[in-house]
Design an enzyme around this catalytic site. Structure first.
Site, short mmCIF file in Angstrom:
data_model
loop_
_atom_site.label_atom_id
_atom_site.label_comp_id
_atom_site.label_asym_id
_atom_site.label_seq_id
_atom_site.Cartn_x
_atom_site.Cartn_y
_atom_site.Cartn_z
N ALA A 215 0.80 -1.22 0.00
CA ALA A 215 0.00 0.00 0.00
C ALA A 215 0.84 1.28 0.00
CB ALA A 215 -0.93 0.00 1.20
N HIS A 216 0.14 2.40 -0.15
CA HIS A 216 0.82 3.70 -0.23
C HIS A 216 1.67 3.98 1.01
CE1 HIS A 216 -3.36 5.19 1.21
NE2 HIS A 216 -2.60 5.06 2.27
N CYS A 217 2.84 4.50 0.75
CA CYS A 217 3.79 4.94 1.78
C CYS A 217 4.40 3.80 2.58
CB CYS A 217 3.17 5.96 2.73
SG CYS A 217 2.41 7.38 1.93
#
Length: 301
Positions: A215-217
């Protein structure tokens, strides 16, 4: 740092009164490290402790009117009725203005004719292999000898939607995905783009099996092995040489130390120390998990 936006432009975009002489370098939610003149937001008194624990204070902050007197006087306060809506509306405005440079593709890379590569915002280094039907979106860096297997999607916007007084606001992802040298992304994986305040990173020679969601980050170090159907949630921080078993889930912002092991199907909601092995739902140290299983089995016999 380069000035991102001034108070005058903020006033025009959001239709509120902001001092013209404010100069903002970056928009960052509380809890993430930053440098420079940062604009953030505060929705509740319970997050003031998080604000005060930060290594540096924001330059300015959107907040509810009743919170103005509760933050340090050094912070420029912008009182609004919905800090989340104002912050992320401005964030989206700036993200959509962002320009990408033309895509660079090394002549030594091997890209299948059915792969889809954005014409802007992608860097493909020597020795990269991109297999059939893979998709590479803007904001992606592929280091040397990276392999993207068939059907994988790299750099797509992720699941970041905010409930606001004006309805659900979807947040534009304005950061990057960085796959360092030797990374392999398995078939039908998704690696989500980060935000400007924290990129998504897979360290050198990390390998993802099929259908992993990263997922993001989220970030991991070097030589991690992440098995099929694992889910790594947003802003998770994974060390180097970590094993994450099939169908394991790692919750958002969890930290996993170097050489740790997450076993088959484990659900990790708390930090995991280096060299520790965890199992179960919710995950606990592996030996504790085995003792529990044995005690339950004996109780049924």
């Amino acid at each position: 740092m380069t000035i991102l936006i001034t108070g005058e432009e903020i006033s025009k975009v959001l239709g509120i009164a902001v001092p013209d002489d404010i100069e903002i370098d970056q928009l960052v939610p509380l809890g993430y490290p930053f440098q420079g003149r940062v604009l953030s937001f505060l929705t509740s008194e319970r997050y003031i402790s998080l604000l005060l624990k930060s290594s540096a204070l924001p330059y300015a902050i959107f907040l509810l009117p009743e919170l103005k007197e509760k933050v340090p006087a050094s912070i420029i306060t912008i009182a609004v009725d919905d800090p989340v809506w104002f912050f992320y509306s401005l964030f989206n405005y700036l993200a959509l203005k962002k320009e990408h440079i033309k895509t660079y593709q090394s002549p030594l890379a091997k890209i299948h004719s059915s792969a889809v590569i954005s014409s802007v915002g992608v860097h493909i280094s020597d020795g990269v292999i991109v297999e059939p039907r893979a998709v590479i979106m803007p904001g992606v860096f592929l280091g040397e000898d990276v392999v993207v297997r068939a059907g994988a999607v790299i750099g797509v916007d992720g699941f970041e939607h905010k409930r606001t007084s004006k309805g659900i606001l979807s947040v534009v992802h304005d950061g990057q995905v960085r796959l360092e040298a030797g990374v392999e992304v398995g078939p039908n994986c998704t690696v989500i783009k980060g935000f400007s305040y924290r990129d998504t990173v897979l360290g050198g020679f990390t390998k993802l099996d099929a259908m992993v969601h990263f997922a993001h980050c989220a970030q991991c170090g070097e030589e991690c092995l992440i098995a099929a159907n694992a889910m790594i949630a947003g802003s998770a921080q994974i060390g180097s040489s970590v094993w994450i078993g099939p169908s394991a889930s790692v919750s958002s912002q969890v930290k996993i130390g170097d050489h740790a092991k997450v076993t088959l199907g484990a659900v990790v909601t708390k930090d995991v120390d280096s060299y520790q092995q965890v199992s179960g739902n919710f995950a606990v140290p592996h030996q504790m998990f085995l003792k529990h299983v044995i005690s339950v089995s004996r109780g049924k016999s």
